[in-house]
Each structure stands twice: as C-alpha cells, then as structure tokens.
Scaffold this active site. Structure first.
Site, PDB file in Angstrom:
ATOM      1  N   LYS A  69     102.491-129.008 -28.314  1.00  8.54           N
ATOM      2  CA  LYS A  69     102.355-129.613 -29.614  1.00  8.54           C
ATOM      3  C   LYS A  69     102.796-131.021 -29.656  1.00  8.54           C
ATOM      4  CE  LYS A  69     102.683-125.609 -32.542  1.00  8.54           C
ATOM      5  NZ  LYS A  69     103.354-124.472 -33.235  1.00  8.54           N
ATOM      6  N   LYS A 118      91.154-123.818 -24.774  1.00  4.64           N
ATOM      7  CA  LYS A 118      91.327-122.833 -25.805  1.00  4.64           C
ATOM      8  C   LYS A 118      91.045-123.440 -27.360  1.00  4.64           C
ATOM      9  CE  LYS A 118      95.549-122.233 -27.795  1.00  4.64           C
ATOM     10  NZ  LYS A 118      96.634-122.425 -28.578  1.00  4.64           N
ATOM     11  N   LYS A 137      93.224-125.578 -33.317  1.00  3.43           N
ATOM     12  CA  LYS A 137      93.060-126.680 -34.487  1.00  3.43           C
ATOM     13  C   LYS A 137      93.806-127.961 -33.962  1.00  3.43           C
ATOM     14  CE  LYS A 137      91.910-127.425 -38.256  1.00  3.43           C
ATOM     15  NZ  LYS A 137      90.545-126.986 -38.587  1.00  3.43           N
TER      16      LYS A 137
END
Ligand code: TYM
Length: 322
Positions: free
Chosen positions: A111, A190, A193
């Site tokens: 992230k 993958k 979002k």
C-alpha cells in the site's frame, strides 16, 4: 454449526476480483452454516477521507453484495462501524501483537508503494482485521489470496492471547479457492483498486466495453498464434465462459488469425450477459433505499449480540471489568 465471516472494504464499487475471490464463495457458504458478512468502513478510513464519499461507497457495496445474492435472511449482513466494540477488541489485541509481526506485512508495504499515506491505522490494519474475525468467533474466512497473510497474523494474535489469558479465541481458517485466488486486472497484475486496473461489476454498458477494450496486450500480429496462458483476456474469459466457449477461444489463440480486439469483444459480451440478472436486482434495490437501511440495521443488531458475548469474556480475561 460452522461460522463463516468475511468483509469488504468500501473503497470503491465491488469488482470482478472481489466477486470471484470472496463474494461468490461467501454467498455459496451462507447456505452451509452461520454467516457474518460485513462492510469494513473502519478499514476504509485508511484511504477514504471524505465522509460523504464514504457513506455513498458503503451504500454501493451493500447494494452490490445484495444484488449478487447475499441473502440477509441467511447471513448476518452489517456495517463494521455499527459494532464499535471491534475497535475496543483491536486495542486489547494490540497489546499482544509484536511490532515485528506487523512490520512483515506485505499488504502494508504494498500500500505504501502505491502511494497510500502511511499512518498508524494503516500499520495496525491487520490488528483490526484480527478483531473482526475473533469478535464473531469465526471458524472459516472466505477470502482471496491477498488476505492470506492477514489470516496468519490473526491466528498468531489469537494464539498469543490464549497463551496469556487462557483459551478465549478459536483459531480461524482461511478458505481460499485456488482457481480464483488471484483474479487478474486490466494490466495483467492482481486486480486491485490501488492498482487502478479493476473492472467493476455494475458499470454501464459503454463504460464496461471501454474497460474491457483497454486490457493490455502484447504486440503479437493478428495472424500469429498467441499464448492463452499469458493473456489477461483469456484468464478473465475463463471465469464466465462455458467449457465449449473457452475451448473455442483457446483454439483461436493457438491457431492465430484472430486479433486481441475480437477476443475482447467476446469477453465484454459474456461479462455483460452474466451480470444481467444481478443488474436487474440492483436496480430494484437502488429504488428502495429504506429496504437496504433496514437490512443493515437488522444485521447490526444481530452482530452486536454476538459481539457483546465475546467482549464479556475478553474483558473478564484481561481484567478490565471490576
Ligand atoms: P478487500 O476489500 O480488498 O477485498 C474484499 C475481498 O475480495 C478479495 N479480492 C480478490 N480475490 C481474488 N482476486 C483479486 N484480484 C481480489 N481482489 C480482492 C479479497 O481477498 C477479499 O477477500 N482486509 C480486507 C477486508 C476485511 C476482511 C476482514 C476480510 C476487513 N476485515 C475480516 C475478511 C475478514 C480487504 O481489504 O479486502
């Protein structure tokens, strides 16, 4: 009775990765045991900073899930923040969570590398997830492969807690379906979002067509044979097509003579058709916001009852009750 639990972050509309990796398995499992499914809005606070947007996204994920077949008469369906005790449990669990366990989190590092701002909540994210799972005494957690490490962290935390305070928590098992563990996105990574490569389930027709046509391909000429194993188009088509349709596309890949554009058109058509019944249900749900509110309110009530029982045990175990 086996208890199933899973959650979806309302960071955007549900996409094909969410559906095949977790929502569809969860919908199947609601028939087989006791199910607790929720919208992880506390988790989404790590990325969504606009309250109006968050509220809209929660509603959207609720409607998407119900339209896909999540049945509130079988599963307890609720909003995470309707049971604030989960944050209390997360705090208590934080005390038995070694820093090293969180420092090794792939999802945290991933992230950060995708530009999500670092915060204590982002770092502590797996502890809140452990609290979600342990609060409801879950046996089995249907998720995609990207959540595997979070389940391992949950088990480690539960083991540590039980060693210290006596056996309070069950050790939950992930349920990861190998064939749909990682659904690929528009760029062949993958679908996620945070990678900006998603195909949402309920896009309008033209937007869906545009997304599918934008799937990244290599420069193999139309006439040349192509490798289905390396194609995101083929890997997505596999999710929707009948065995005959799949075999026919595979043949066209291997023989050559058909361009990627033609494969994309077939993929678009099969996605659009597959979601037709769900689109219909979605439109009905959208027209009746009170109905969705009542489902979530009813779910919250049921979830709170279970949460209270666990919290009574946990508080007694750690000594925060008189
Ligand atoms: P989230 O919201 O990112 O994704 C929801 C579910 O969809 C699965 N998924 C995928 N599966 C296969 N291929 C993909 N490309 C793909 N993308 C997403 C995820 O694995 C997940 O099962 N941390 C969780 C939400 C959560 C949760 C929980 C889950 C909070 N508390 C407790 C289970 C139990 C998350 O971010 O999922």
């Amino acid at each position: 009775m086996v208890r199933y639990l899973t959650g979806f972050q309302p960071t955007g509309a549900l996409h094909i990765g969410n559906y095949f990796g977790a929502l569809r398995p969860a919908i199947e499992l609601q028939e087989k045991g006791e199910a607790f499914y929720f919208i992880a809005d506390y988790h989404a606070l790590t990325t969504i900073r606009d309250p109006a947007v968050l509220r809209e996204l929660v509603r959207g994920v609720a409607i998407d899930s119900l339209a896909c077949g999540l049945d509130p008469s079988k599963a307890c369906f609720f909003r995470q923040s309707d049971v604030p005790a989960v944050t209390e449990l997360a705090w208590i669990l934080s005390n038995v969570t070694p820093m090293g366990l969180l420092e090794r989190s792939h999802s945290y590092k991933d992230k950060l590398s995708h530009g999500i701002p670092s915060s204590h909540a982002l770092f502590a994210y797996p502890v809140l997830m452990a609290a979600d799972i342990l609060l409801y005494d879950s046996d089995v957690v249907p998720v995609g492969k990207d959540q595997k490490q979070h389940l391992e962290i949950t088990r480690d935390i539960a083991i540590k807690f039980n060693e210290l305070y006596g056996k309070v928590f069950k050790l939950p098992e992930p349920n990861i379906r190998e064939d749909v563990a990682t659904i690929l996105g528009l760029d062949g990574q993958k679908m996620s979002k945070s990678y900006g490569n998603t195909i949402e389930l309920f896009l309008p027709e033209n937007a869906l067509r545009k997304k599918v046509m934008s799937i990244v391909t290599d420069s193999t000429p139309v006439q040349a044979p192509k490798d289905p194993a390396k194609s995101a188009i083929f890997s997505l088509y596999r999710l929707f097509a009948t065995p005959d349709m799949l075999a026919s596309m595979e043949r066209d890949f291997l023989l050559g003579g058909v361009g990627y554009g033609a494969f994309k058109k077939k993929l678009f058509a099969v996605i659009w058709d597959s979601f037709a019944p769900m689109r219909q249900r979605r439109a009905e749900l959208e027209a009746d916001p009170g109905h969705v509110d009542r489902i979530l309110a009813d779910g919250a009530l049921r979830a709170r009852t279970t949460a209270q029982q666990t919290m009574a045990k946990v508080r007694r175990a750690v000594g925060v009750t008189p």
